[in-house]
Design a protein around this motif. Structure first.
Motif, short mmCIF file in Angstrom:
data_model
loop_
_atom_site.label_atom_id
_atom_site.label_comp_id
_atom_site.label_asym_id
_atom_site.label_seq_id
_atom_site.Cartn_x
_atom_site.Cartn_y
_atom_site.Cartn_z
N ILE A 25 12.95 13.56 -16.14
CA ILE A 25 13.69 13.56 -14.86
C ILE A 25 15.18 13.38 -15.11
CG2 ILE A 25 14.00 12.36 -12.66
CD1 ILE A 25 10.98 11.62 -12.87
N ASN A 26 15.54 12.45 -16.00
CA ASN A 26 16.96 12.25 -16.33
C ASN A 26 17.58 13.52 -16.91
OD1 ASN A 26 16.97 9.59 -15.48
ND2 ASN A 26 16.49 8.77 -17.52
N ARG A 27 16.84 14.16 -17.83
CA ARG A 27 17.36 15.37 -18.46
C ARG A 27 17.53 16.49 -17.43
NH1 ARG A 27 20.40 16.30 -21.19
NH2 ARG A 27 19.62 18.22 -22.15
N ILE A 28 16.56 16.66 -16.54
CA ILE A 28 16.65 17.72 -15.54
C ILE A 28 17.81 17.44 -14.58
CG2 ILE A 28 15.49 18.69 -13.51
CD1 ILE A 28 12.90 18.68 -15.11
N GLU A 239 13.63 20.91 -25.36
CA GLU A 239 13.81 19.46 -25.38
C GLU A 239 12.82 18.84 -26.35
OE1 GLU A 239 15.96 17.47 -23.55
OE2 GLU A 239 17.00 19.22 -22.71
N LYS A 240 13.34 18.19 -27.39
CA LYS A 240 12.49 17.64 -28.45
C LYS A 240 12.93 16.23 -28.80
CE LYS A 240 11.46 22.16 -30.50
NZ LYS A 240 9.98 22.06 -30.53
N ILE A 297 18.47 23.49 -29.17
CA ILE A 297 17.46 22.48 -29.48
C ILE A 297 18.12 21.13 -29.23
CG2 ILE A 297 15.84 21.61 -31.19
CD1 ILE A 297 15.46 24.58 -30.56
N THR A 298 17.59 20.39 -28.25
CA THR A 298 18.23 19.14 -27.81
C THR A 298 17.38 17.93 -28.16
OG1 THR A 298 19.26 20.29 -25.94
CG2 THR A 298 19.13 17.89 -25.80
N PRO A 303 21.03 13.33 -26.20
CA PRO A 303 21.32 14.72 -25.85
C PRO A 303 22.62 15.28 -26.42
CG PRO A 303 20.53 13.51 -23.93
CD PRO A 303 20.80 12.50 -25.01
N GLU A 304 23.49 14.41 -26.95
CA GLU A 304 24.70 14.92 -27.60
C GLU A 304 24.37 15.62 -28.91
OE1 GLU A 304 27.80 14.86 -26.26
OE2 GLU A 304 26.77 14.11 -24.48
#
Length: 471
Positions: A25-28, A239-240, A297-298, A303-304
């Motif tokens: 949810i945070n990533r989206i 997302e990995k 590829i994150t 996420p940085e």
């Protein structure tokens, strides 16, 4: 042009029983700040008898039970979704429950069909997997996102945009037919911040449910990128739990370097030879359709940290050898060279199979032989009759492992072949074949697939790479 991110969340990103969904949810929420989002979901994981398993494996096990005359059960699957359901607010709870019940009823019907037929194959298998896994998960995640104030919707299977051929269990994407079927998803993307969709699943023109091979959710994300790249400024985001590093962290535990960029070719080779970056067929489909889409590829936890996969790379300043990787369970197929072209044509046109590489040919008793290194020994075993049909005197050698170095500009590395082969010898391994080609900037080393040979070789070579000079 409006931006669109096709973000794929695999089972490990979802976590056992949806444990990591708050991170999704945070990533989206971050991704949708400046882009529309299509979120592609794999089947979730579950915890059973103290072990973490994919629901895909659970359903395959129940299908095997049905084949053997044992009544299949969806209790584990139902329990997993009941736990994820706790992330849905009261306003969306009843609708989500009904969706779970409806889809599991379809999956149960497929398993009952398998029990009656004593056969769990083709569309029966595909329906059981689809409606208990990826499709159901995408609908549940839609309700989870709605519960968190995100304007979202999900793609119904009736409106599925991924149209495939008639190979039911290892199907192939038909781009032109899929473009004819994308009106509904295009409208959903236009009207919402996020659209959720299941990966791995396709359907034929006649609405037969199909599946890609394992890892197929990567292909779904790539296929959606292919479909939308002319409508939006499109990128693909996997997302990995890590961005790409110079070797598998489960094998090499120290002195790993982060890989900032990979070419399509480098990423595809790495995927073929064992690095779990993404399904190499996903890149193959992008290239075959003449599309240039950046793939990111994150690292979900940070996420940085990202790795960008591009057709044409920026100027590279780091070491030309980017990755050391290896693959177990390979097989070598030897065939007379004058007979090989029919086989290669059939693999491409009939099987649409490309998970192999050509090794250098050799001559014996005046006859030239070609060698194909298949990267999946199980595929060869399943198709022995087919392969030997092209040459009854051809030979197959199993229990082979392969180590390779990845880097399009590996030609700049001095003494790379001699020094890597020496390190394998120092590790006590016997090299059965070494294939180096300047034109493809590729080095392939074949050893016996026994004990921990592959792991030992990867460790030995990775340790040596940083010591080798390059131009």
């Amino acid at each position: 042009m409006t931006k669109l991110v096709v973000a794929k969340f695999g089972g490990s990103a979802i976590g056992p029983d949806g444990m990591l969904i708050p991170e999704i949810i945070n990533r989206i929420n971050n991704l949708k700040k400046d882009s529309k989002v299509i979120a592609v979901f794999s089947a979730p994981l579950t915890t059973h008898n103290g072990k973490t398993r994919s629901l895909t494996d659970v359903i395959l096990e129940q299908g095997k039970n049905a084949e053997n005359g044992q009544s299949p059960s969806l209790d584990i699957v139902k329990s997993t979704y009941d736990k994820i359901l706790q992330l849905v607010n009261p306003e969306n709870m009843d609708a989500c429950k009904n969706t779970i019940d409806l889809n599991l009823k379809k999956a149960s019907k497929a398993l009952d069909d398998a029990l009656n037929a004593k056969e769990f194959v083709d569309e029966v298998r595909s329906r059981a997997l689809a409606f208990s896994g990826e499709i159901l998960m995408s609908h549940v995640m839609n309700y989870v996102l709605k519960s968190n104030g995100i304007k979202s919707d999900s793609v119904d299977f009736d409106d599925w945009p991924i149209i495939t051929d008639n190979n039911i269990e290892s199907t192939n994407f038909l781009a032109s037919k899929s473009r004819e079927n994308m009106d509904k998803i295009a409208l959903l993307v236009e009207q919402n911040e996020v659209v959720t969709m299941g990966g791995f699943i396709g359907k034929t023109i006649k609405n037969v449910t199909t599946t890609y091979e394992r890892g197929g959710s990567d292909r779904t994300a790539a296929d959606l990128g292919i479909l939308f790249h002319k409508i939006y400024e499109t990128s693909i985001d996997f997302e990995k739990d890590s961005a790409v590093v110079s070797a598998d962290p489960k094998i090499v535990e120290s002195n790993l370097s982060q890989v900032l960029q990979l070419s399509y070719n480098e990423a595809r080779l790495a995927g073929m030879f064992g690095m779990k970056i993404l399904d190499p067929i996903a890149i193959k489909e992008i290239v075959e359709n003449g599309v240039d889409i950046p793939i990111i590829i994150t690292n979900m936890n940070d996420p940085e940290k990202t790795t960008t996969i591009k057709r044409i790379l920026d100027e590279q300043k780091g070491h030309p050898i980017k990755i050391v990787t290896g693959k177990e369970n390979c097989a070598i197929f030897r065939i007379e060279t004058n007979l090989i072209q029919k086989l290669l044509t059939s693999l491409e046109k009939d099987k649409r199979y490309s998970e192999f590489v050509m090794l250098s040919p050799f001559t014996k008793d005046g006859i030239e032989f070609s060698r194909i290194l298949f990267l999946d020994g199980d595929y060869v075993k399943r198709n022995e009759k087919y392969l030997l049909g092209f040459d009854s005197l051809a030979t197959i050698t199993y229990n082979r492992g392969v180590i390779t170095l990845i880097g399009d500009e590996m030609w700049r590395v001095q003494q790379v072949a001699s020094r890597t082969s020496a390190k394998i010898g120092d590790a006590g391994l016997n090299i059965l074949n070494m294939d180096a080609q300047e034109e493809t900037s590729r080095i392939i080393i074949v050893v016996e697939d026994a004990d921990d040979n592959i792991r030992k070789a990867i460790k030995a070579i990775h340790q040596e790479i940083s010591k080798i000079n390059f131009i």
